[in-house]
Design an enzyme around this catalytic site. Structure first.
Site, PDB file in Angstrom:
ATOM      1  N   ARG A  93      15.755 -27.627 -27.550  1.00 43.00           N
ATOM      2  CA  ARG A  93      15.793 -27.188 -28.959  1.00 43.00           C
ATOM      3  C   ARG A  93      16.583 -28.162 -29.812  1.00 43.00           C
ATOM      4  O   ARG A  93      16.326 -28.331 -30.990  1.00 43.00           O
ATOM      5  CB  ARG A  93      16.456 -25.803 -29.052  1.00 43.00           C
ATOM      6  N   LYS A 111      19.696 -32.570 -36.467  1.00 47.30           N
ATOM      7  CA  LYS A 111      18.894 -31.325 -36.493  1.00 47.30           C
ATOM      8  C   LYS A 111      19.374 -30.438 -37.644  1.00 47.30           C
ATOM      9  O   LYS A 111      18.556 -29.907 -38.405  1.00 47.30           O
ATOM     10  CB  LYS A 111      19.071 -30.579 -35.167  1.00 47.30           C
ATOM     11  N   ASN A 112      20.691 -30.311 -37.771  1.00 46.31           N
ATOM     12  CA  ASN A 112      21.231 -29.347 -38.745  1.00 46.31           C
ATOM     13  C   ASN A 112      21.245 -29.856 -40.179  1.00 46.31           C
ATOM     14  O   ASN A 112      21.564 -29.101 -41.093  1.00 46.31           O
ATOM     15  CB  ASN A 112      22.623 -28.893 -38.301  1.00 46.31           C
ATOM     16  N   ASP A 139      30.232 -26.400 -32.515  1.00 45.40           N
ATOM     17  CA  ASP A 139      29.076 -26.887 -31.753  1.00 45.40           C
ATOM     18  C   ASP A 139      29.466 -27.889 -30.677  1.00 45.40           C
ATOM     19  O   ASP A 139      28.614 -28.291 -29.885  1.00 45.40           O
ATOM     20  CB  ASP A 139      28.037 -27.525 -32.686  1.00 45.40           C
ATOM     21  N   ARG A 149      24.758 -12.753 -35.850  1.00 42.30           N
ATOM     22  CA  ARG A 149      24.571 -13.793 -36.863  1.00 42.30           C
ATOM     23  C   ARG A 149      24.244 -13.135 -38.219  1.00 42.30           C
ATOM     24  O   ARG A 149      23.118 -13.153 -38.675  1.00 42.30           O
ATOM     25  CB  ARG A 149      23.453 -14.755 -36.451  1.00 42.30           C
ATOM     26  N   PRO A 150      25.257 -12.502 -38.850  1.00 48.55           N
ATOM     27  CA  PRO A 150      24.971 -11.789 -40.113  1.00 48.55           C
ATOM     28  C   PRO A 150      24.560 -12.742 -41.235  1.00 48.55           C
ATOM     29  O   PRO A 150      24.832 -13.947 -41.168  1.00 48.55           O
ATOM     30  CB  PRO A 150      26.310 -11.122 -40.447  1.00 48.55           C
ATOM     31  N   ASP A 168      25.011 -11.473 -44.579  1.00 45.84           N
ATOM     32  CA  ASP A 168      25.505 -10.719 -45.755  1.00 45.84           C
ATOM     33  C   ASP A 168      25.993 -11.633 -46.874  1.00 45.84           C
ATOM     34  O   ASP A 168      25.784 -11.350 -48.065  1.00 45.84           O
ATOM     35  CB  ASP A 168      26.606  -9.757 -45.326  1.00 45.84           C
ATOM     36  N   ILE A 173      35.031 -19.485 -34.950  1.00 46.29           N
ATOM     37  CA  ILE A 173      33.804 -19.304 -35.725  1.00 46.29           C
ATOM     38  C   ILE A 173      32.912 -18.244 -35.085  1.00 46.29           C
ATOM     39  O   ILE A 173      32.450 -17.315 -35.745  1.00 46.29           O
ATOM     40  CB  ILE A 173      33.033 -20.645 -35.847  1.00 46.29           C
ATOM     41  N   CYS A 227      21.816 -13.896 -31.358  1.00 41.71           N
ATOM     42  CA  CYS A 227      21.447 -14.919 -30.377  1.00 41.71           C
ATOM     43  C   CYS A 227      22.584 -15.005 -29.358  1.00 41.71           C
ATOM     44  O   CYS A 227      23.563 -14.270 -29.427  1.00 41.71           O
ATOM     45  CB  CYS A 227      21.197 -16.254 -31.060  1.00 41.71           C
TER      46      CYS A 227
HETATM   47  C1  EPZ Z   1      25.232 -23.473 -38.823  1.00 42.01           C
HETATM   48  O1  EPZ Z   1      24.839 -22.148 -38.558  1.00 42.01           O
HETATM   49  C2  EPZ Z   1      24.680 -24.321 -37.681  1.00 42.01           C
HETATM   50  N1  EPZ Z   1      23.226 -24.203 -37.637  1.00 42.01           N
HETATM   51  C3  EPZ Z   1      25.270 -23.866 -36.354  1.00 42.01           C
HETATM   52  O2  EPZ Z   1      24.788 -24.762 -35.346  1.00 42.01           O
HETATM   53  C4  EPZ Z   1      26.785 -23.981 -36.430  1.00 42.01           C
HETATM   54  O3  EPZ Z   1      27.354 -23.505 -35.217  1.00 42.01           O
HETATM   55  C5  EPZ Z   1      27.302 -23.156 -37.615  1.00 42.01           C
HETATM   56  O4  EPZ Z   1      26.666 -23.590 -38.836  1.00 42.01           O
HETATM   57  C6  EPZ Z   1      28.808 -23.287 -37.798  1.00 42.01           C
HETATM   58  O5  EPZ Z   1      29.134 -24.630 -38.000  1.00 42.01           O
HETATM   59  C7  EPZ Z   1      22.477 -24.918 -38.506  1.00 42.01           C
HETATM   60  O6  EPZ Z   1      22.988 -25.634 -39.342  1.00 42.01           O
HETATM   61  C8  EPZ Z   1      20.986 -24.807 -38.365  1.00 42.01           C
HETATM   62  P1  EPZ Z   1      27.607 -20.100 -40.541  1.00 42.01           P
HETATM   63  P2  EPZ Z   1      25.062 -20.989 -39.689  1.00 42.01           P
HETATM   64  O7  EPZ Z   1      26.870 -19.279 -41.528  1.00 42.01           O
HETATM   65  O8  EPZ Z   1      24.948 -21.554 -41.024  1.00 42.01           O
HETATM   66  C9  EPZ Z   1      29.714 -15.891 -40.253  1.00 42.01           C
HETATM   67  C10 EPZ Z   1      23.725 -25.389 -33.341  1.00 42.01           C
HETATM   68  O9  EPZ Z   1      24.127 -25.300 -32.168  1.00 42.01           O
HETATM   69  N2  EPZ Z   1      28.771 -15.472 -41.312  1.00 42.01           N
HETATM   70  O10 EPZ Z   1      28.357 -21.296 -41.023  1.00 42.01           O
HETATM   71  O11 EPZ Z   1      24.194 -19.860 -39.309  1.00 42.01           O
HETATM   72  C11 EPZ Z   1      29.007 -16.234 -38.937  1.00 42.01           C
HETATM   73  O12 EPZ Z   1      28.801 -15.076 -38.145  1.00 42.01           O
HETATM   74  C12 EPZ Z   1      23.936 -24.248 -34.306  1.00 42.01           C
HETATM   75  O13 EPZ Z   1      23.169 -26.419 -33.814  1.00 42.01           O
HETATM   76  C13 EPZ Z   1      28.928 -14.209 -41.880  1.00 42.01           C
HETATM   77  O14 EPZ Z   1      29.815 -13.454 -41.512  1.00 42.01           O
HETATM   78  O15 EPZ Z   1      26.586 -20.583 -39.423  1.00 42.01           O
HETATM   79  C14 EPZ Z   1      29.974 -17.180 -38.292  1.00 42.01           C
HETATM   80  O16 EPZ Z   1      31.001 -16.450 -37.657  1.00 42.01           O
HETATM   81  C15 EPZ Z   1      24.507 -23.019 -33.634  1.00 42.01           C
HETATM   82  N3  EPZ Z   1      28.051 -13.830 -42.852  1.00 42.01           N
HETATM   83  C16 EPZ Z   1      30.564 -17.947 -39.471  1.00 42.01           C
HETATM   84  O17 EPZ Z   1      30.318 -17.127 -40.628  1.00 42.01           O
HETATM   85  C17 EPZ Z   1      27.065 -14.661 -43.312  1.00 42.01           C
HETATM   86  O18 EPZ Z   1      26.308 -14.264 -44.228  1.00 42.01           O
HETATM   87  C18 EPZ Z   1      29.966 -19.310 -39.720  1.00 42.01           C
HETATM   88  O19 EPZ Z   1      28.569 -19.148 -39.698  1.00 42.01           O
HETATM   89  C19 EPZ Z   1      26.939 -15.943 -42.722  1.00 42.01           C
HETATM   90  C20 EPZ Z   1      27.808 -16.330 -41.731  1.00 42.01           C
END
Ligand code: EPZ
Length: 422
Positions: A401, A22-23, A309, A121-122, A124, A331, A116
């Site tokens: 999902r 999916k990812n 995950d 889920r920022p 920035d 995370i 969510c």
């Molecule tokens: C991806 O989400 C995955 N989703 C998530 O899987 C997975 O949990 C996550 O990566 C971490 O491995 C998809 O690939 C569709 P991140 P993503 O940006 O990219 C912080 C599932 O169950 N952050 O790597 O949105 C954030 O809050 C889903 O399949 C910022 O601070 O995650 C988190 O603490 C859930 N600012 C950390 O970084 C930003 O601009 C990692 O988030 C972006 C992220």
């Protein structure tokens, strides 16, 4: 809303197939927007989130069509580069249309994704990276409005690290935009997840010039245009890990097919420590547990660390260990919606900040429980298969999902899961 009724305990045995990731599929669907023509994604899983992303692409004026495991995306023209709030709010991953639309159309408007069940889920870092490429970005009534400057995006060295380490979709967004920027972009502290590597390989197959794939430093040399292609996505390592835990928690033995253990070293490390045998095969692995479930300490981290995950699924397994375990979530520190539900089943878990202490018990007792985020819901299915009695899981749409027909796959290897429409 559907519910699951699960009779336990059961012991699973047989062969279970892992679907496409999916990812990996979601950002690759976004990547298809970079090429004017029809891209075919093979091994695309049949999931609610994938269908939801198709709706978003269609709202841009980009037709999609599924036939079996193949998904066709025709991005010949993009009439309306706007990611509507009503569509984006349902799925965080839709933020990854931002980079490709900006690079392809020169302007884009995408609703800020909401929070969510797993926490804030920022985005920035996404916006910081695109601004470094020259994008002009401002917020307007909850929408991100981005435009490229005259002369277009320009490559440069960009640091994408944040307080929790790298960002998966943030790396994807900046990498996709950089493919069509002028000059060379170097992304430092890029995410190394296999799904990011799969997107990079997909983009290179379209004609992009990306080096350092799988490493924290990606170098992208901008090109004029990308060509549509046919591409097969990798297997879903999180679904695979969930099935491996299913074998372990039921004391069964499964052949988990169509996954690569090369992407799962942190997972097999913990399974071995817990007393689960994992034997690699050319197209997957045999997983079985005959001895006791041993306690373990787990801390989630960006790849190649232990994946967040699979945190909920391993917590369920360790709830039945013969000793104390600790899981620390680095995370998403609030990703513990499953703790209260598992405690309803007798797990005796105690949360202290970003950690959960798991005392280990000899059995879980069936109960009615509530699904929440996708992976917490999968953990409740695992708990129901090991618990004594009938477990009822409400709101199983969360599971649909990210898991294709999970009850059919598990029932085929010995589970007793009944989907009820209510
Ligand atoms: C991806 O989400 C995955 N989703 C998530 O899987 C997975 O949990 C996550 O990566 C971490 O491995 C998809 O690939 C569709 P991140 P993503 O940006 O990219 C912080 C599932 O169950 N952050 O790597 O949105 C954030 O809050 C889903 O399949 C910022 O601070 O995650 C988190 O603490 C859930 N600012 C950390 O970084 C930003 O601009 C990692 O988030 C972006 C992220």
């Amino acid at each position: 809303m559907d519910t699951f009724e699960i009779d336990g305990p059961v012991r699973l045995s047989g062969t279970i197939d892992v679907a496409g990731s999916k990812n990996a599929t979601l950002p690759i669907m976004a990547g298809a927007l970079l090429a004017g023509g029809q891209t075919i994604i093979e091994n695309a899983p049949n999931l609610a989130d994938i269908a939801g992303f198709e709706t978003i692409l269609q709202s841009l004026g980009v037709p999609t069509q599924r036939s079996g495991g193949n998904l066709a995306i025709d991005a010949t023209k993009i009439e309306n580069p706007v990611g509507e709030y009503d569509l984006v709010r349902k799925m965080r991953a839709s933020i990854c249309i931002l980079g490709p639309l900006l690079a392809r159309c020169g302007q884009v408007k995408v609703s800020m994704p909401g929070g969510c069940a797993i926490g804030d889920r920022p985005v920035d870092i996404h916006l910081r990276g695109l601004k470094e490429l020259g994008a002009q970005i401002h917020l307007e009534n909850g929408y991100i409005v981005a435009t490229v400057p005259p002369g277009g995006l320009r490559g440069k060295q960009i640091f994408l690290g944040g307080p929790f380490g790298s960002t998966v979709l943030g790396t994807d967004n900046v990498m996709m935009a950089a493919c069509l920027a002028k000059g060379t972009t170097v992304i430092e502290s890029a995410a190394c997840e296999p799904e990011v590597a799969d997107l990079a390989n997909f983009l290179n197959a379209m004609g992009a010039k990306i080096k350092g794939i799988g490493s924290p430093r990606l170098t992208i040399e901008g090109v004029k245009e990308l060509k549509p292609i046919r591409y097969k996505v990798i297997g879903d390592r999180i679904e695979a890990g969930t099935f491996m835990v299913a074998a372990a928690i039921t004391g069964g033995s499964l052949y988990v097919r169509h996954c690569s253990l090369n992407d799962m070293v942190a997972i097999t490390d913990r399974l071995n420590h817990i007393g689960v045998d994992v034997e690699e095969t050319p197209d997957g692995c045999f997983v079985n547990r005959s001895g006791p479930i041993r306690p373990a300490d787990i801390t989630t981290q960006p790849y190649p660390g232990f994946p967040t995950d699979l945190q909920a699924q391993f917590m369920t397994l360790l709830a039945l260990a013969n000793g104390n375990s600790v899981i620390t979530e680095k995370i998403y520190p609030d990703r513990f919606m499953h703790v209260a539900e598992l405690n309803r089943m007798g797990a005796g878990l105690r949360k202290e900040g970003p950690s959960v202490f798991i005392p280990g018990t000899d059995k879980l007792v069936a109960a009615p429980v509530m699904a929440s985020d996708l992976r917490a819901s999968a953990a409740l299915v695992l708990a129901g298969m090991a618990a004594h009695g009938k477990t009822i899981i409400n709101r199983v749409y969360h599971i649909d999902r990210g898991y294709e027909k999970i009850e059919e796959k598990l029932n085929a290897v010995g589970a007793k899961i009944y989907r009820k429409q209510i």
